[in-house]
Design a protein around this motif. Structure first.
Motif, PDB file in Angstrom:
ATOM      1  N   ILE A 140      11.876   7.274   7.678  1.00 28.18           N
ATOM      2  CA  ILE A 140      11.249   5.929   6.078  1.00 28.18           C
ATOM      3  C   ILE A 140      12.054   6.702   5.198  1.00 28.18           C
ATOM      4  CG2 ILE A 140       9.474   5.050   4.732  1.00 28.18           C
ATOM      5  CD1 ILE A 140       7.638   4.534   7.499  1.00 28.18           C
ATOM      6  N   VAL A 148       8.839  -1.589   3.965  1.00 34.54           N
ATOM      7  CA  VAL A 148       9.096  -1.041   5.071  1.00 34.54           C
ATOM      8  C   VAL A 148       8.128  -2.160   5.731  1.00 34.54           C
ATOM      9  CG1 VAL A 148       8.826   1.015   7.048  1.00 34.54           C
ATOM     10  CG2 VAL A 148       9.631   1.062   4.844  1.00 34.54           C
ATOM     11  N   VAL A 150       5.493  -2.641   8.971  1.00 35.96           N
ATOM     12  CA  VAL A 150       4.236  -1.832   9.685  1.00 35.96           C
ATOM     13  C   VAL A 150       2.826  -2.167  10.215  1.00 35.96           C
ATOM     14  CG1 VAL A 150       5.161   0.356   8.602  1.00 35.96           C
ATOM     15  CG2 VAL A 150       3.588  -1.213   8.202  1.00 35.96           C
ATOM     16  N   GLN A 154      -0.542   1.875  12.495  1.00 36.24           N
ATOM     17  CA  GLN A 154       0.547   2.134  11.650  1.00 36.24           C
ATOM     18  C   GLN A 154      -0.173   2.426  10.650  1.00 36.24           C
ATOM     19  OE1 GLN A 154       3.503   4.130  12.793  1.00 36.24           O
ATOM     20  NE2 GLN A 154       2.660   3.386  14.844  1.00 36.24           N
ATOM     21  N   LYS A 155      -1.032   2.012  10.100  1.00 35.14           N
ATOM     22  CA  LYS A 155      -2.088   2.315   8.473  1.00 35.14           C
ATOM     23  C   LYS A 155      -1.632   3.957   8.089  1.00 35.14           C
ATOM     24  CE  LYS A 155      -5.700   1.184   5.405  1.00 35.14           C
ATOM     25  NZ  LYS A 155      -5.884   2.899   5.102  1.00 35.14           N
ATOM     26  N   HIS A 157      -0.163   6.692   9.840  1.00 30.14           N
ATOM     27  CA  HIS A 157       1.747   7.132   9.183  1.00 30.14           C
ATOM     28  C   HIS A 157       1.999   6.590   8.019  1.00 30.14           C
ATOM     29  CE1 HIS A 157       0.714   7.716  14.220  1.00 30.14           C
ATOM     30  NE2 HIS A 157       1.075   8.461  13.632  1.00 30.14           N
ATOM     31  N   VAL A 158       1.470   5.226   7.870  1.00 29.69           N
ATOM     32  CA  VAL A 158       2.209   5.384   6.383  1.00 29.69           C
ATOM     33  C   VAL A 158       1.581   5.826   5.112  1.00 29.69           C
ATOM     34  CG1 VAL A 158       1.995   2.860   4.853  1.00 29.69           C
ATOM     35  CG2 VAL A 158       2.579   2.883   7.057  1.00 29.69           C
ATOM     36  N   GLU A 159       0.360   5.725   5.534  1.00 30.39           N
ATOM     37  CA  GLU A 159      -0.543   6.586   4.238  1.00 30.39           C
ATOM     38  C   GLU A 159       0.113   8.185   4.643  1.00 30.39           C
ATOM     39  OE1 GLU A 159      -4.160   6.532   5.960  1.00 30.39           O
ATOM     40  OE2 GLU A 159      -4.693   4.141   4.213  1.00 30.39           O
ATOM     41  N   THR A 161       2.591   8.813   4.951  1.00 34.95           N
ATOM     42  CA  THR A 161       4.559   9.333   4.770  1.00 34.95           C
ATOM     43  C   THR A 161       4.507   9.839   2.828  1.00 34.95           C
ATOM     44  OG1 THR A 161       5.400   8.418   6.622  1.00 34.95           O
ATOM     45  CG2 THR A 161       6.669   7.775   4.558  1.00 34.95           C
ATOM     46  N   PHE A 181       5.326  -1.257   1.695  1.00 42.49           N
ATOM     47  CA  PHE A 181       4.594  -1.014   2.965  1.00 42.49           C
ATOM     48  C   PHE A 181       4.531  -2.510   3.213  1.00 42.49           C
ATOM     49  CE2 PHE A 181       4.604   3.129   2.743  1.00 42.49           C
ATOM     50  CZ  PHE A 181       5.442   4.068   3.956  1.00 42.49           C
ATOM     51  N   THR A 183       2.441  -5.394   5.622  1.00 42.97           N
ATOM     52  CA  THR A 183       1.862  -5.864   6.685  1.00 42.97           C
ATOM     53  C   THR A 183       2.266  -7.487   7.545  1.00 42.97           C
ATOM     54  OG1 THR A 183       0.285  -3.795   7.228  1.00 42.97           O
ATOM     55  CG2 THR A 183       0.280  -5.261   8.806  1.00 42.97           C
TER      56      THR A 183
END
Length: 336
Positions: A140, A148, A150, A154-155, A157-159, A161, A181, A183
């Motif tokens: 990313i 992005v 998602v 994937q919440k 993984h977003v956090e 990142t 991000f 959704t």
């Protein structure tokens, strides 16, 4: 220009639920503005965090590329490429792994859930799966993406990142951009044809429960005609008491645009066999133009390779200056 990054894993078998619930909304997002460019990354290095059959993995990379191109991705405007063809992803993932606190990775719910399912996980669950979030962060952050898309799952993984980017910027100065991000809104859920109490899955061992995007018209019809329903022969939407028929109605509605009420009125008293045949006709007709394009791409692997290789080269032109910047901030010897 708005830059949109999307990563798609070439694992499992994409089905009509994935198409309606993820691919169609992705196009709507990307095409919402003429001033946007999408990077569509086939994240094959993520796939190998769990053991894969090498030949099947190669085939699924081609299939995923063909599916996205057939769905309408303009590969001249946007960039379609395999993650493994751009070395910057793995390189920057290692740099981020080296500065990510182990406690952050310990908190990842998906890893906890997967290791809980495996007896003797310390010998079978890989370090790659554990460090999955830093590879996703590299994917990313390499491109200074603005947006992005998602999935809800994937919440975390977003956090992480965003946390990794902020951590790096504090340590080495402002370098990494945290995108927005996105959704997708909840769309109609499609359920398993053999067990309509669970969602249609691309990874389920029983292929009979899903309508795969690569299924032939004959196979689609066979699966729908053999789908599990009740015995009362009444066509009405009632997910709690009649999940099988309700699921078929949802599929019919999604591909035809007809409401559940119109479907119920049209097929009232006609029996499940007639109704299932109509659902099969509608699904086959809906997928036919898409599948024709998909098969054209799959029959010409040379063209697919050319598109993927050109996409990888274009992605590298964007990612490598950022890779050099990240490496130099850390103090590594890397230059153009």
């Amino acid at each position: 220009m708005t830059r949109i990054f999307t990563g798609l894993q070439p694992t499992g078998t994409l089905h009509i639920g994935n198409y309606l619930g993820a691919i169609v909304p992705w196009h709507e997002l990307v095409n919402a503005s003429d001033d946007s460019q999408a990077l569509l990354c086939i994240v094959d290095q993520h796939a190998i965090t769990i053991k894969q059959d090498p030949e099947k993995l190669k085939q699924r990379i081609y299939e995923l590329a063909a599916i996205m191109l057939a769905s309408g991705v303009d590969y001249k405007k946007h960039i379609v490429f395999p993650q493994s063809q751009n070395p910057d992803h793995a390189y920057v993932a290692w740099l981020l792994t080296c500065m990510t606190p182990i406690g952050w990775l310990d908190r990842m719910t998906q890893f906890k859930e997967k290791k809980a399912k495996v007896e003797g996980y310390k010998e079978s669950v890989t370090a790659g799966l554990y460090a999955y979030p830093t590879l996703m962060a590299a994917d990313i952050l390499l491109y200074d993406a603005d947006l992005v898309p998602v999935g809800i799952d994937q919440k975390q993984h977003v956090e992480i990142t965003a946390d990794i980017a902020a951590h790096f910027n504090v340590m080495y100065g402002e370098t990494l951009k945290v995108p927005k991000f996105h959704t997708n809104k909840e769309t109609t859920k499609l359920y398993d044809l053999q067990d309509p109490t669970k969602k249609m899955s691309k990874s389920d061992a029983d292929d009979a429960g899903r309508i795969a995007l690569t299924d032939t018209a004959e196979l689609i019809r066979k699966k729908i005609m053999k789908s599990v329903t009740d015995n009362d022969n009444v066509i009405v939407y009632d997910m709690e008491n009649k999940p099988g028929i309700s699921n078929l109605m949802a599929i019919f509605s999604a591909v035809s645009g007809l409401s559940n009420e119109k479907i119920a009125a049209e097929y009232s008293g006609k029996g499940y066999g007639t109704f299932k045949s109509a659902v099969a006709d509608a699904v086959i007709a809906y997928l036919e133009p898409f599948q024709a394009k998909m098969n054209q791409f799959l029959e010409d692997k040379g063209q697919l390779r050319m598109i993927l290789d050109e996409g990888a080269a274009r992605s590298y032109e964007l990612s490598h200056p950022k890779t050099i910047e990240i490496a130099n901030k850390i103090g590594l010897y890397l230059h153009a």
